[in-house]
Design an enzyme around this catalytic site. Structure first.
Site, PDB file in Angstrom:
ATOM      1  N   CYS A 269       0.895  -1.466  -0.050  1.00 32.43           N
ATOM      2  CA  CYS A 269       0.186  -0.339  -0.123  1.00 32.43           C
ATOM      3  C   CYS A 269       0.956   1.021  -0.265  1.00 32.43           C
ATOM      4  CB  CYS A 269      -0.964  -0.187   1.220  1.00 32.43           C
ATOM      5  SG  CYS A 269      -2.318  -1.412   1.041  1.00 32.43           S
TER       6      CYS A 269
HETATM    7  C1  UGA Z   1      -0.399  -0.217   6.010  1.00 26.20           C
HETATM    8  C2  UGA Z   1      -1.471   1.572   6.299  1.00 26.20           C
HETATM    9  O1  UGA Z   1      -1.617   1.429   7.893  1.00 26.20           O
HETATM   10  C3  UGA Z   1      -3.322   0.358   6.297  1.00 26.20           C
HETATM   11  O2  UGA Z   1      -3.989   1.893   7.443  1.00 26.20           O
HETATM   12  C4  UGA Z   1      -3.832   0.236   5.714  1.00 26.20           C
HETATM   13  O3  UGA Z   1      -5.100  -0.265   5.088  1.00 26.20           O
HETATM   14  C5  UGA Z   1      -2.999  -0.688   4.919  1.00 26.20           C
HETATM   15  O4  UGA Z   1      -1.651   0.383   4.421  1.00 26.20           O
HETATM   16  C6  UGA Z   1      -3.693  -0.540   3.198  1.00 26.20           C
HETATM   17  O5  UGA Z   1      -3.930   0.930   2.433  1.00 26.20           O
HETATM   18  O6  UGA Z   1      -4.023  -1.476   2.664  1.00 26.20           O
HETATM   19  P1  UGA Z   1       0.064  -1.975   5.981  1.00 26.20           P
HETATM   20  O7  UGA Z   1       0.912  -1.835   4.493  1.00 26.20           O
HETATM   21  O8  UGA Z   1      -0.466  -3.551   6.446  1.00 26.20           O
HETATM   22  O9  UGA Z   1      -0.946  -1.426   6.191  1.00 26.20           O
HETATM   23  O10 UGA Z   1       1.245  -2.176   6.936  1.00 26.20           O
HETATM   24  P2  UGA Z   1       2.227  -0.832   8.369  1.00 26.20           P
HETATM   25  O11 UGA Z   1       2.064  -1.713   9.639  1.00 26.20           O
HETATM   26  O12 UGA Z   1       1.534   0.250   8.176  1.00 26.20           O
HETATM   27  O13 UGA Z   1       3.828  -0.706   8.066  1.00 26.20           O
HETATM   28  C7  UGA Z   1       4.652  -0.483   6.434  1.00 26.20           C
HETATM   29  C8  UGA Z   1       5.994  -0.748   6.397  1.00 26.20           C
HETATM   30  O14 UGA Z   1       5.864   0.649   6.998  1.00 26.20           O
HETATM   31  C9  UGA Z   1       6.725  -1.889   7.208  1.00 26.20           C
HETATM   32  O15 UGA Z   1       6.808  -1.618   6.236  1.00 26.20           O
HETATM   33  C10 UGA Z   1       6.877  -0.837   8.379  1.00 26.20           C
HETATM   34  O16 UGA Z   1       7.642  -1.682   8.346  1.00 26.20           O
HETATM   35  C11 UGA Z   1       6.908   0.489   7.982  1.00 26.20           C
HETATM   36  N1  UGA Z   1       6.773   1.136   9.083  1.00 26.20           N
HETATM   37  C12 UGA Z   1       6.077   1.365  10.338  1.00 26.20           C
HETATM   38  C13 UGA Z   1       8.243   2.052  10.172  1.00 26.20           C
HETATM   39  O17 UGA Z   1       9.392   1.480   9.023  1.00 26.20           O
HETATM   40  N2  UGA Z   1       8.256   1.790  11.301  1.00 26.20           N
HETATM   41  C14 UGA Z   1       7.452   2.618  11.360  1.00 26.20           C
HETATM   42  O18 UGA Z   1       7.346   3.837  12.532  1.00 26.20           O
HETATM   43  C15 UGA Z   1       5.571   2.418  11.006  1.00 26.20           C
END
Ligand code: UGA
Length: 431
Positions: A269
């Site tokens: 996403c």
């Molecule tokens: C994300 C959004 O959080 C959801 O709200 C949304 O519905 C979804 O995309 C979507 O559009 O379908 P997701 O892709 O499952 O969800 O993953 P996240 O948990 O948000 O993490 C995304 C990335 O950011 C990961 O690679 C994670 O490692 C990274 N991240 C996250 C960091 O590097 N640091 C952080 O503090 C948080």
């Protein structure tokens, strides 16, 4: 209520199963027969905590699946939950979604009375209004009453907690452009959530609802890029970015969420939605500088990880362990994972890469068949000259004696999971 959901991918299946759990009768519609058969047998191909048990509990009762779009006409409302993949230029490919919308439009053309189509898929406001709404209205022309409503209702589910995120959302966004019947129907649909959890409902326009989804993901992605940018500065000053993040996160205007700095964001996403926002903005004559900077920084972060390794080892001809391949822990999904640029960078440097991930090795092997995949972190580390941590799998926090099997161990941690200790040359990416 009687609900149909077109698209039985990640979002559609979660939505179908959760709506059944709220007490609705759900018809899941998908073009893929195998997906439909499996759903009817109470199985799912998607690994998501709690989803299997919901699908097996309701298949054959409140949840049924079919390939027939015509069945949408038998229901009170139809969700479109079809994927919108990225084209090479970053813009979204809405062709499959448009085809699904036309199928539904044709189905409901036969229906007497009002039918509501609800767009769950992620689409930019212009695609929603100019293409999708037009396609639905054109295909359903000739409806007895011409009575079709279209609403936008974006999803905010995270992989790994999608069922919980559905059941306990921060808010429900409903874009109807003031169509009272659409609003009433969706309010009725989500009533169990709204009344049990006191969830705020944001009533807005369709275009605004579509934009809220992009703004939400872009804001979170940019937040991570900003803490990574600050983290890089911290590293240069010998400051621990995690201590800085903990403190600024106490400011309620900033909040402590999404402040984990490291090798960057991936997934299905954030990369897709930020690129689509830039491409969409450029198509209407605006260059979103901050969003582009967030993307650029994210693209550079894997190279920074490798530069830290370069400080200690010339990896040319050396064995290097890559710990973690999934885009985040808890999933086997490698879409947009930072492990790809990390592996590419190592291969360019002439390293011999040995990778380990508890769940995602198989998916990664499809893209990097020549990389060696180990069965455990210990096996990957054995005999390696360097190690890089790309995914924050909790098991990496327990690694200790395993590093002793490395030749003069150098560990560069991109997620702050490995304990710094004597006997290891340890570099944190931002600390
Ligand atoms: C994300 C959004 O959080 C959801 O709200 C949304 O519905 C979804 O995309 C979507 O559009 O379908 P997701 O892709 O499952 O969800 O993953 P996240 O948990 O948000 O993490 C995304 C990335 O950011 C990961 O690679 C994670 O490692 C990274 N991240 C996250 C960091 O590097 N640091 C952080 O503090 C948080």
């Amino acid at each position: 209520m009687n609900v149909s959901v077109v698209g039985s991918g990640y979002v559609g299946t979660t939505l179908s199963a959760c709506l059944a759990d709220l007490g609705h009768d759900v018809t899941a519609i998908d073009v893929d027969e195998e997906t439909v058969d499996r759903l009817n047998a109470g199985e799912t191909t998607i690994h998501e905590p709690g989803l299997d048990s919901l699908v097996s509990a309701y298949a054959g009762s409140r949840l049924r699946a079919t390939t027939a779009h015509a069945d949408a006409a038998e229901t009170d409302l139809t969700f479109l939950a079809v994927g919108t993949p990225a084209k090479p230029d970053g813009s979204i490919d809405a062709s499959v979604l448009l085809a699904a919308a036309e199928d539904v439009g044709e189905a409901i053309a036969e229906k007497e009375g009002y039918h509501l189509v609800v767009v769950k898929s992620t689409v930019l406001p212009d695609v929603l209004e100019d293409e999708l709404v037009s396609a639905i209205e054109a295909a359903s022309e000739g409806t007895e009453s011409g009575d079709v409503g279209v609403a936008a209702n974006p999803e905010f589910l995270r992989e790994g907690s999608a069922v919980r995120d559905f059941m306990e959302p921060d808010r429900i966004v409903i874009g109807t452009d003031g169509d009272e019947r659409a609003l009433d129907r969706l309010a009725e649909l989500y009533q169990p959530l709204i009344s049990d959890w006191d969830i705020p409902v944001v009533e807005t326009g369709r275009r605004e609802a579509a934009m809220i989804k992009y703004a939400n993901n872009t804001f979170l992605a940019a937040k991570v890029s900003l803490i990574n940018d600050i983290g890089n500065v911290c590293k240069a000053f010998g400051v621990d970015a995690y201590e800085v993040a903990d403190a600024i996160g106490l400011d309620s205007r900033i909040s402590g969420e999404f402040l984990r700095s490291g090798v960057g964001w991936g997934g299905s996403c954030f990369p897709k939605d930020t690129a689509a926002l830039v491409a969409g903005a450029e198509s209407v004559g605006y260059e979103p500088a901050m969003v582009q900077a967030a993307i650029d920084l994210n693209d550079r972060q894997p190279e920074r990880l490798l530069e830290l390794l370069d400080r200690h080892v010339d990896v040319d001809g050396e064995r290097v362990a890559v710990l973690g391949l999934a885009f985040k822990p808890g999933t086997d999904d490698v879409r947009g994972t930072r492990a790809k640029p990390v592996i590419e960078g190592l291969l360019e440097r002439g390293a011999e890469v040995i990778a380990y991930d508890p769940r995602a090795a198989e998916a990664m092997a499809e893209e990097f068949p020549d990389v060696e995949y180990a069965d455990s972190a210990a096996a990957a580390l054995e005999g390696s000259r360097g190690a890089v941590v790309v995914t924050a799998w909790p098991e990496f926090a327990g690694l200790d004696a395993e590093f002793d099997a490395m030749a003069d161990p150098v560990v560069v941690d991109g997620r702050r999971v490995v304990e710094r200790r004597e006997g290891i040359t340890y570099e944190g990416l931002t600390w």
